[in-house]
Scaffold this active site. Structure first.
Site, PDB file in Angstrom:
ATOM      1  N   GLU A   1       0.832  -1.311  -0.063  1.00  0.00           N
ATOM      2  CA  GLU A   1       0.187  -0.004   0.019  1.00  0.00           C
ATOM      3  C   GLU A   1       0.813   1.296  -0.031  1.00  0.00           C
ATOM      4  O   GLU A   1       1.595   1.504   0.642  1.00  0.00           O
ATOM      5  CB  GLU A   1      -0.808  -0.021   1.332  1.00  0.00           C
ATOM      6  CG  GLU A   1      -2.399  -0.531   1.183  1.00  0.00           C
ATOM      7  CD  GLU A   1      -2.838  -0.461   2.618  1.00  0.00           C
ATOM      8  OE1 GLU A   1      -2.658   0.769   3.314  1.00  0.00           O
ATOM      9  OE2 GLU A   1      -3.471  -1.425   3.043  1.00  0.00           O
TER      10      GLU A   1
ATOM     11  N   ASP B   1      -6.101   9.344   9.803  1.00  0.00           N
ATOM     12  CA  ASP B   1      -4.592   8.868  10.328  1.00  0.00           C
ATOM     13  C   ASP B   1      -4.162   9.424  11.407  1.00  0.00           C
ATOM     14  O   ASP B   1      -4.494  10.522  11.974  1.00  0.00           O
ATOM     15  CB  ASP B   1      -3.642   9.312   9.246  1.00  0.00           C
ATOM     16  CG  ASP B   1      -3.816   8.201   7.899  1.00  0.00           C
ATOM     17  OD1 ASP B   1      -3.628   7.072   8.176  1.00  0.00           O
ATOM     18  OD2 ASP B   1      -3.990   8.840   6.832  1.00  0.00           O
TER      19      ASP B   1
ATOM     20  N   TYR C   1     -10.676  -4.323   3.332  1.00  0.00           N
ATOM     21  CA  TYR C   1      -9.881  -3.971   4.323  1.00  0.00           C
ATOM     22  C   TYR C   1     -10.585  -3.718   5.609  1.00  0.00           C
ATOM     23  O   TYR C   1     -11.606  -2.980   6.067  1.00  0.00           O
ATOM     24  CB  TYR C   1      -9.489  -2.485   4.113  1.00  0.00           C
ATOM     25  CG  TYR C   1      -8.088  -2.062   4.994  1.00  0.00           C
ATOM     26  CD1 TYR C   1      -8.114  -1.713   6.256  1.00  0.00           C
ATOM     27  CD2 TYR C   1      -7.071  -1.513   4.181  1.00  0.00           C
ATOM     28  CE1 TYR C   1      -7.242  -1.426   7.017  1.00  0.00           C
ATOM     29  CE2 TYR C   1      -5.869  -1.165   4.905  1.00  0.00           C
ATOM     30  CZ  TYR C   1      -5.837  -0.957   6.304  1.00  0.00           C
ATOM     31  OH  TYR C   1      -4.747  -0.378   7.042  1.00  0.00           O
TER      32      TYR C   1
END
Lengths: 263, 410
Positions: free
Chosen positions: A49, A60, A175
């Site tokens: 990734e 994040d 995911y």
């Protein structure tokens, strides 16, 4: 068949789980990032990734935020990210590359041009963190036309009804975000994640890869028992932030690979 | 109080937005991480049920009347009108609300929504601290724990508001990520929310963010425009010819504009913060100097570079210092239903002083932008032109900034 499907078939036949490694493009600078990337497959990364740097990465944690800012500081931009993939692809034709990031830099590049250029560079899939299925119409058809998988996130807050919405149009792999939180913060609870992934696998044949909160070979080993693969991102990016070179990163990735193999 | 059931929209109404997915034309939407989606959908469900529930509005109205002090007066600014010699100017006095600005309107509304959702703690972002103070205020009133995310730079610049929030019992978290200002505070609040979805409500401070926030905040702020409509009817027997408000994220302007969207005779004028000038890199004018993009859960206009990296906003007014704008404004801008202009820091500073002396009202730096534009255009308009400017905040919080700019040591 795209490289993502190929690798999962291969891993299945070998009885292994996928090691997915994350780095941010251009971190700490273009040249070092390219050499770290080039060394990843040889150290045991099955899928890579690559984060597309963005000033405001709202999903994040501190490690990946800092990585993005380091890259931007060093002059990173989308053209450079795609160039990095293209250079990698000229020497490696097997390892799937998934670009991960946020909508805005993609929109600024131009959705049509982005999908074409990403596919031409050798990208296999896309994870756009702030693009839920409800808003996907603008990009998903363009991705599909260019043979790029839109990889969807499933989270601990995704219930059964919502799962159907998420799966509609999902490609490559799912995911599984193993914590309610941002990248690299809490540690995942293997039992809870395992139970949820078991439920998810009843409704889809897509491989399920777990990420967020997986740091050590021990984490990787535990999580691999319940998922088709695991993602390690912040732990690698933190090393890069501390000045680790491609050799040090290779050692770290090799340890994760060995842990998965032994599991 | 004029928060009453709305009259049916005409067939070609532009007051019916957003659509069911939260889009105003191409803008708005819900661009959030998957972890937040179920929660965002729950906020929407709760809000839409509340919106149809008279008991919800009864509670809102009761607090707006007795706690906030609504309706705020509509004041004929005689001295300003005579000074400029043109349009007849009225001020909507939302600076007289409890906490000194319009922010309390949407804070009250949202905390009632949070309660309905069964959430037990509140988070908010703040730039200048006005929304943070208003949020801390309603949290004190409802005895809910409150955490306010504030850029570390703003914590330094706005010490009095930080102290106010703490007095009200809120925890203030300085944000050091990114550029340590409002946009980063919003990022951090979103990150915190992702990690605390089970018990936490995010009380957003403007008509921005993912659907349903732009709609919900607008509906709470529409009390401003609805009151203006009724009050001017009483005073003049007709609609205004123009309404003017400053714009950062756009909450006070949207609240003023929305009830007039279908009255095409009413000019809607939004005044952005031009900083050192929209032709420089130092401004906060997202519509006049920005481009389309996606940030903070919405598609709208943002200040960004050609690679889609968000750039820093600049304004003398911390409350307008945001690199984006609410999606409904973006849509009204494209439709050309509202006019969006900008004024510079210097023009706003001058207007701040003029308003203080002309009317004996020290305005906040935010509505000083609106007033600067009134000063520019009102004199050239006919005497029978009725202009309403929203005086959305009082200036006490800004005296340190203004003194510094004027070279005065306090």
């Amino acid at each position: 068949m795209n490289r993502i499907e190929t690798i999962f078939e291969k891993l299945k036949s070998e009885g292994r789980k996928a090691l997915v490694t994350f780095i941010t493009a251009g971190d700490p600078d273009a040249a070092k990032s390219a050499s770290i990337l080039a060394a990843l497959p040889g150290s045991g990364a099955d899928i890579i990734e690559i984060g597309m740097p963005f000033t405001d990465p709202m999903a994040d944690g501190p490690a990946i935020q800092a990585a993005g800012l380091r890259a931007l500081e060093a002059g990173a931009n989308m053209k450079q990210t795609l160039k990095m993939v293209q250079d990698f692809r000229s020497k490696n034709t097997d390892t799937p590359i998934v670009l991960m990031g946020y909508m805005n830099p993609v929109l600024a590049y131009g959705p049509d041009a982005f999908m074409k250029d990403a596919a031409a560079a050798g990208v296999d899939g896309l994870i756009l963190v702030d693009l839920p299925p409800e808003e996907a119409d603008e990009l998903a058809p363009l991705a599909q036309q260019n043979g790029l998988h839109i990889i969807r996130l499933v989270t601990p807050t995704t219930d059964e009804a919502r799962l159907q919405t998420v799966l509609n149009g999902a490609g490559g792999f799912l995911y599984y975000v193993s914590i309610t939180g941002v990248t690299g913060t809490k540690s995942a609870n293997v039992d809870e994640v395992g139970a949820h992934i078991k439920e998810i696998k009843k409704t889809t044949n897509l491989p399920v890869v777990a990420g967020f909160g997986i740091k050590t070979p021990e984490d990787a080993s535990a999580m691999s028992a319940i998922a088709d693969g695991i993602v390690v991102g912040s732990a690698i990016v933190e090393q890069i932030g501390e000045g680790a070179d491609d050799k040090a990163i290779s050692t770290q990735v090799q340890a994760l690979h060995d842990a998965l193999k032994a599991a | 109080m004029t928060q009453k059931p709305e009259t049916p929209h005409p067939a070609n109404s532009i007051r019916t937005g957003p659509d069911e997915n939260g889009h105003f034309g191409p803008y708005g939407g819900r661009y959030v991480a998957e972890t937040l989606m179920p929660l965002i959908l729950e906020v929407e469900k709760t809000w839409h049920a509340a919106k149809e529930d008279p008991a919800f509005w009864d509670e809102f109205k009761d607090l707006a009347t007795h706690y906030v002090g609504r309706p705020s007066p509509l004041y004929y600014a005689k001295a300003t009108t005579e000074h400029l010699g043109g349009a007849k100017i009225y001020f909507k006095r939302d600076e007289l609300n409890h906490t000194g600005a319009h922010k309390i309107n949407h804070c009250l509304g949202q905390i009632l929504v949070a309660k309905r959702m069964g959430k037990t703690r509140i988070i908010a972002e703040t730039g200048a601290g006005q929304h943070g103070v208003a949020t801390a205020t309603v949290c004190a009133l409802f005895d809910m724990p409150c955490t306010v995310f504030m850029g570390a730079e703003d914590v330094k610049r706005q010490a009095p508001n930080v102290f106010r929030m703490k007095l009200l019992g809120a925890e203030v978290v300085p944000v050091t990520s990114g550029s340590s200002t409002l946009k980063d505070a919003m990022n951090e609040a979103l990150r915190h929310w992702v990690a605390n979805v089970h018990d936490t409500y995010y009380l957003i401070g403007t008509v921005a963010g993912p659907h349903p926030y732009p709609e919900m905040v607008r509906d709470f702020q529409s009390v401003i425009g609805n009151e203006v409509r009724e009050q001017l009817q009483d005073a003049e027997g007709r609609l205004p010819d123009s309404v003017v408000a400053c714009i950062g994220g756009g909450s006070n302007a949207m609240g003023l504009f929305h009830p007039f969207l279908d009255d095409t005779s009413v000019r809607l004028i939004g005044v952005e913060a031009g900083g050192l000038g929209v032709d420089t890199e130092k401004h906060a004018a997202s519509l006049n100097g920005g481009t389309q993009g996606v940030l903070h859960g919405m598609k709208s206009y943002f200040l960004q570079d050609e690679d889609g990296q968000i750039t820093e906003a600049h304004s003398i007014s911390a409350g307008l210092d945001y690199p984006g704008i609410g999606p409904e404004h973006a849509w009204l801008h494209d439709l050309k239903r509202a006019e969006y202009v900008s004024v510079t820091d210097d023009e706003a500073l001058d207007a701040f002083q003029q308003l203080s002396k002309l009317e004996g009202i020290i305005p906040a730096l935010e509505p000083s932008h609106a007033f600067a534009h009134v000063l520019k255009i009102a004199g050239d308009l006919p005497k029978d032109h009725l202009m309403v400017m929203n005086l959305c905040g009082r200036g006490d919080k800004d005296i340190f900034t203004v003194a510094e700019k004027l070279g005065v040591t306090l």
